[in-house]
Structures are given as structure tokens and as C-alpha cells.
Design a protein around this motif. Structure first.
Motif, PDB file in Angstrom:
ATOM      1  N   PHE A  29     -22.592   1.509 -68.100  1.00 32.30           N
ATOM      2  CA  PHE A  29     -22.668   2.566 -69.113  1.00 32.30           C
ATOM      3  C   PHE A  29     -21.771   3.770 -68.845  1.00 32.30           C
ATOM      4  O   PHE A  29     -21.306   4.404 -69.797  1.00 32.30           O
TER       5      PHE A  29
ATOM      6  N   LEU B  49     -30.535   5.342 -72.686  1.00 25.87           N
ATOM      7  CA  LEU B  49     -29.647   4.571 -71.822  1.00 25.87           C
ATOM      8  C   LEU B  49     -29.640   5.180 -70.426  1.00 25.87           C
ATOM      9  O   LEU B  49     -29.874   6.384 -70.278  1.00 25.87           O
TER      10      LEU B  49
ATOM     11  N   ASP C 291     -29.653  -1.337 -72.698  1.00 31.56           N
ATOM     12  CA  ASP C 291     -29.872  -1.583 -71.273  1.00 31.56           C
ATOM     13  C   ASP C 291     -30.969  -2.601 -70.993  1.00 31.56           C
ATOM     14  O   ASP C 291     -31.081  -3.094 -69.870  1.00 31.56           O
TER      15      ASP C 291
END
Length: 222
Positions: free
Chosen positions: A35, A56, A10
């Protein structure tokens, strides 16, 4: 063949660094930015290797790794700032193939990528193997019979590869286990039995019966 590498990270700066590093060394590289639909992107891109962060947005790399392992044996390298022994152990237990902490050494990362790609795909110089009408697709990890296919896990693919390469001979259980260990696939004698039964179930589902024969106290043959 240009290997495709998927980056699940990310941090935009690190994304850019990795893309430049990989493309500059002859790889095709793509990143995931959405995601929640990561699995769809993995299936769409069909990468040869994945670089995966642990932290994430709204998710974590451990869960992503588990989800990927449900349908793919693609090599996964965790590239993360999480650096405890428990983090590394968790990555291994969930199916990760390597664990590299940030800030990473680019030479080491590239060496690890090259090593995993060679290990995972060296057997795919010959893309398929066939025996008794059954075809093993090495690159896509599938087994096919009479136009019906089913997916294989990494262990199942390696076991079948070994049996196909030794077709017509009896493969001792100990030799198969040793082969898997040499390829960093941690299977003991009991786990081998489980994997053989799963392979037989998958073969049966596509119409193949009595393909893998058990030789009492000797091993298996096809």
C-alpha cells in the motif's frame, strides 16, 4: 476490449472473492498488496476502474482517492464496511464515483461497474478527435499538439470532448454545464470558467494559443 480493474483492499478473503467475481465476468483484475507504493501501482497498471476500500494499513482510502485524482480521472468505486452518511459524502467530495457497503450484493456491484465503465469509456469508441492540429486522446485523457502532450482531468476531458464534437459552432455555456451534469460531473457556471482557463493554460504549455475562443454572451467555440 477487456477492461482492467484494480482492487485496493487489504482483506485477503475479499481480494480473492473480488478477483474471482471480476475474472469470471470477463474483466482483468489485479490487487495491490504494497500500500505505501499504491500510486506507483495505479500508474503502472493503468486501470479502467478502481475498487477502493477506506480502511487500509497505514493509510486510508480517502487519501488514496485524493492522490489518484491528482493525476487520473479513472472511475473509483468505494467498497467498504464504513457505512455512515459522512463516509459516503466524503467519498463523493473527494472524487469517488460510487459507494457500496459491505457485505455487498455481487449483482449490484457488477451492475455498477458496468454502468461506470460504459459511462466513462463509451466516448472512446473513437479513440482520438482532432481539430486545427490539436489531438484529443480520449482513452488516456491527454491533449496533444506537435508531439507535446499534457494530461487532463475528467472535467477537462469532457469539456474538450464536447467542444471537439461541436467544432466550428458556438457552444452555449448552459449547454456545456447541462452536458456535464448529465454525465454526473458537478460543474456550475463559475466552475466551468475555471476549467476553461485551466484547459487554456494546459494548451498554452504545449504551444497552443487562441484555440478555445470566447464568444461574448454566447459561449465557446474551437
Amino acid at each position: 476490449m477487456k477492461h482492467r480493474i484494480l482492487i485496493i483492499e487489504d482483506d485477503v478473503v475479499i481480494q480473492t472473492q473480488l478477483i474471482n467475481l471480476l475474472t469470471g465476468n470477463g474483466y482483468e483484475a489485479v490487487t495491490i498488496n504494497d500500500f505505501p507504493v499504491a500510486m506507483e501501482q495505479v500508474k503502472l497498471f493503468h486501470p479502467h476502474l478502481i475498487l477502493l476500500d477506506i480502511k487500509l494499513p497505514g493509510n486510508d482510502g480517502f487519501l488514496v482517492c485524493s492522490q489518484i485524482r491528482a493525476f487520473s480521472s479513472v472511475p473509483i468505486i468505494f467498497v467498504t464496511s464504513c457505512n455512515t452518511d459522512m463516509d459516503e459524502l466524503s467519498s463523493i467530495m473527494l472524487g469517488g464515483d460510487a459507494f457500496i457497503t459491505k457485505p455487498y450484493n455481487t449483482a449490484i456491484l457488477l451492475a455498477k461497474i458496468a454502468s461506470l465503465l460504459k459511462r466513462a469509456y463509451s466516448v472512446t469508441e473513437q479513440e482520438t478527435l482532432s481539430c486545427h492540429g490539436v489531438t484529443l486522446h480520449l482513452e488516456s485523457s491527454k491533449i496533444e499538439y506537435a508531439d507535446r502532450q499534457t494530461d487532463l482531468t475528467k472535467n477537462e476531458l469532457k469539456i474538450l470532448y464536447y467542444l471537439f464534437k461541436h467544432a466550428g459552432t458556438i457552444c452555449a455555456r448552459a449547454d456545456i454545464v447541462e452536458y456535464l451534469w448529465d454525465n454526473r460531473l458537478y460543474v456550475d457556471d463559475n466552475a466551468l470558467s475555471v476549467n476553461i482557463n485551466r484547459i487554456r493554460d494546459k494548451l498554452s504549455a504545449i504551444g497552443v494559443t487562441d484555440f478555445i475562443k470566447t464568444k461574448h454572451r454566447q459561449g465557446y467555440t474551437i
